[in-house]
Design an enzyme around this catalytic site. Structure first.
Site, short mmCIF file in Angstrom:
data_model
loop_
_atom_site.label_atom_id
_atom_site.label_comp_id
_atom_site.label_asym_id
_atom_site.label_seq_id
_atom_site.Cartn_x
_atom_site.Cartn_y
_atom_site.Cartn_z
N GLU A 154 -0.58 12.18 -5.73
CA GLU A 154 -0.04 10.89 -5.28
C GLU A 154 -1.17 9.87 -5.17
O GLU A 154 -2.32 10.21 -4.88
CB GLU A 154 0.67 11.06 -3.93
N LEU A 156 -0.81 6.78 -3.15
CA LEU A 156 -0.06 5.91 -2.25
C LEU A 156 -0.98 5.32 -1.20
O LEU A 156 -1.68 6.06 -0.49
CB LEU A 156 1.06 6.70 -1.56
N LYS A 157 -0.99 4.00 -1.08
CA LYS A 157 -1.75 3.35 -0.03
C LYS A 157 -0.89 3.25 1.22
O LYS A 157 0.24 2.77 1.15
CB LYS A 157 -2.17 1.94 -0.46
N GLU A 158 -1.42 3.70 2.35
CA GLU A 158 -0.68 3.53 3.59
C GLU A 158 -0.47 2.04 3.83
O GLU A 158 -1.38 1.23 3.68
CB GLU A 158 -1.44 4.16 4.77
N PHE A 255 -11.80 -3.89 -2.75
CA PHE A 255 -12.59 -2.90 -2.01
C PHE A 255 -14.06 -3.29 -1.86
O PHE A 255 -14.92 -2.41 -1.73
CB PHE A 255 -12.46 -1.51 -2.64
N GLY A 263 -11.31 4.52 7.47
CA GLY A 263 -10.77 5.67 8.19
C GLY A 263 -9.55 6.20 7.46
O GLY A 263 -9.45 6.11 6.24
N CYS A 266 -7.19 9.97 4.16
CA CYS A 266 -7.55 10.24 2.76
C CYS A 266 -9.05 10.12 2.47
O CYS A 266 -9.69 11.12 2.14
CB CYS A 266 -6.78 9.29 1.84
#
Length: 443
Positions: A154, A156-158, A255, A263, A266
């Site tokens: 996956e 997936l970005k929180e 980024f 934090g 991941c």
């Protein structure tokens, strides 16, 4: 298609809801009976924008179910997704006990062909271990159904997981079986209509791709934080430097925002696990270790600035903390910089008045009731009677406060900004002492 997902945590819930949303018949299996009961009652255990209404809709439409019955789950799905946790082991490597337990469970109840999909973030070589576990369990039971094990990590970005799944940058599939690849292509067809986002490769390359992606992003963050600390010593403004280098298309702006450290569940875990994977084959991953070390140090930068401003005497002082989650649009406080900051303040004898739009319950769960922690009802409530404001998470609601009112709420006009949200020249004009990351002290 019929899909079974083992694990109803962050990855499992998002995957299950999004696959159900496109018409598939999905069962999520979890050993936590209390969690399953709450999910069936409509209580979602995590905060993720758009997830709760999607789950409610697909449960109501009969496309999404939750159960503790592993046998039902195995019998249900052609696709058996493994989406359980891989927590760090004592040495920092990924602990595969939950993944391999699910593999054994699938094999125990298997009576026909299944495609076992590793969705969890796992070290290179895990698919081989899953296949070996399934094969041994089948052989011990005298069963011979065929199966394939696929790596489908996956990305997936929180805070944006639902949109990431529904409109992915890429869909990585690691398999050596063309038939399996075609079946997964059919499963993912609704997410792949504009252009072909599916990239098929061998299993080990797919497993490494996930770790490589997270390590690369973590490296960019730590590199920028290293530059920010240097800029401060040299009298440069890291925000101007960021614009200067980001305009280079080879670098880009993503980024490269300096701050008080990364934090979450991941980056810290995956960088550490990849470093341990390298050590396991006799390779010293010096850059990965440096990325970790820089991030660990960066999480203490805000406290160091606070301590220096107050000349090392924080006893009896109270600080407003805006932001507890490790990033906006989530309630996740795992490895969050806020935890390092607050624990350091408490150790120094200070008190904290904290506010976060989503992570208050999680903070209460982690720390319980403490005399030195007040969980505020609002950002303004957190400011009352405090000696300084410390911004830790870049929630949108924190970006444009009423600085005139804020100045009167604080005992003294001092702001420590861990995300460089504010403009130093403006705050200087308004009479603030302002500390940011890589911008020096503005007084």
């Amino acid at each position: 298609m019929k899909v079974t997902i083992f694990g109803s945590g962050y990855v499992g819930l998002v995957t299950g809801a999004c696959l159900a949303e496109t018409g598939n018949d999905v069962i999520c299996v979890d050993v936590d009976a209390d969690k399953i009961e709450r999910l069936n009652a409509g209580h979602i255990p995590i905060f993720e924008p758009g997830l709760e209404p999607m789950i409610e809709k697909n449960v109501a439409d009969g496309r999404l179910r939750f159960t503790t019955d592993a046998k039902e789950g195995v019998e249900h799905g052609l696709f058996q997704f493994i989406a359980v946790g891989t927590p760090p082991d004592e040495d920092g490597s990924a602990d595969l006990k939950y993944v391999l337990t699910v593999a054994e469970t699938i094999a125990t109840h298997m009576t026909e062909y299944k495609i076992v999909v590793d969705k969890s973030t796992v070290p290179v070589g895990t698919a081989d271990k899953v296949a070996e576990t399934i094969g041994k369990t089948l052989a011990a039971a005298g069963k011979e159904p065929i199966f394939d094990v696929v790596s489908n990590p996956e990305f997936l970005k929180e805070g944006a997981a639902v949109s990431d799944f529904m409109s992915p940058d890429r869909i990585i599939v690691g398999t050596d079986n063309p038939r399996t690849s075609e079946l997964l292509k059919a499963l993912y067809a609704p997410f792949n209509r504009n252009r072909d986002r599916m990239i098929t490769m061998d299993v080990r390359s797919a497993e490494l791709t996930k770790y490589a992606a997270n390590a690369m992003l973590a490296t960019k963050i730590s590199f920028m934080n290293e530059l920010a600390n240097l800029a401060e010593l040299l009298g440069a403004d890291i925000e101007q430097v960021r614009h200067g280098i980001g305009s280079d298309g080879r670098i880009g702006y993503s980024f490269i925002y300096p701050g008080c450290g990364y934090g979450g569940s991941c980056f810290p875990k995956d960088v550490n696990a990849l470093e341990r994977t390298a050590a396991g084959v006799g390779y010293e991953a010096q850059l990965l270790k440096a990325v970790e070390d820089v991030n660990s140090r960066q999480k203490s930068v805000l406290f160091q600035k606070v301590s220096a401003h107050f000349k090392g005497d924080l006893s009896g002082k109270t600080f407003a903390v805006w932001g507890l989650a490790f990033k906006p649009n989530t309630d996740d406080m795992r490895e969050a910089p806020s935890r390092v900051l607050m624990e350091s303040l408490w150790q120094a004898g200070a008190k904290v008045r904290a506010y976060d739009p989503e992570a208050m319950a999680e903070c209460q769960r982690i720390y319980g009731d403490r005399d030195d922690l007040y969980l505020a009802e609002s950002a303004d409530d957190a400011l009352e009677g405090t000696d300084a404001l410390i911004v830790v998470t870049e929630w949108q609601m924190f970006r444009n406060p009423d600085f005139m009112t804020l100045k009167h709420q604080l005992n003294q006009p001092v702001i420590f900004d861990g995300r460089n949200l504010f403009e130093p020249a403006f705050l200087k004009q308004e009479g603030y002492t302002y500390y940011a990351i890589g911008r020096g002290e503005i007084a």
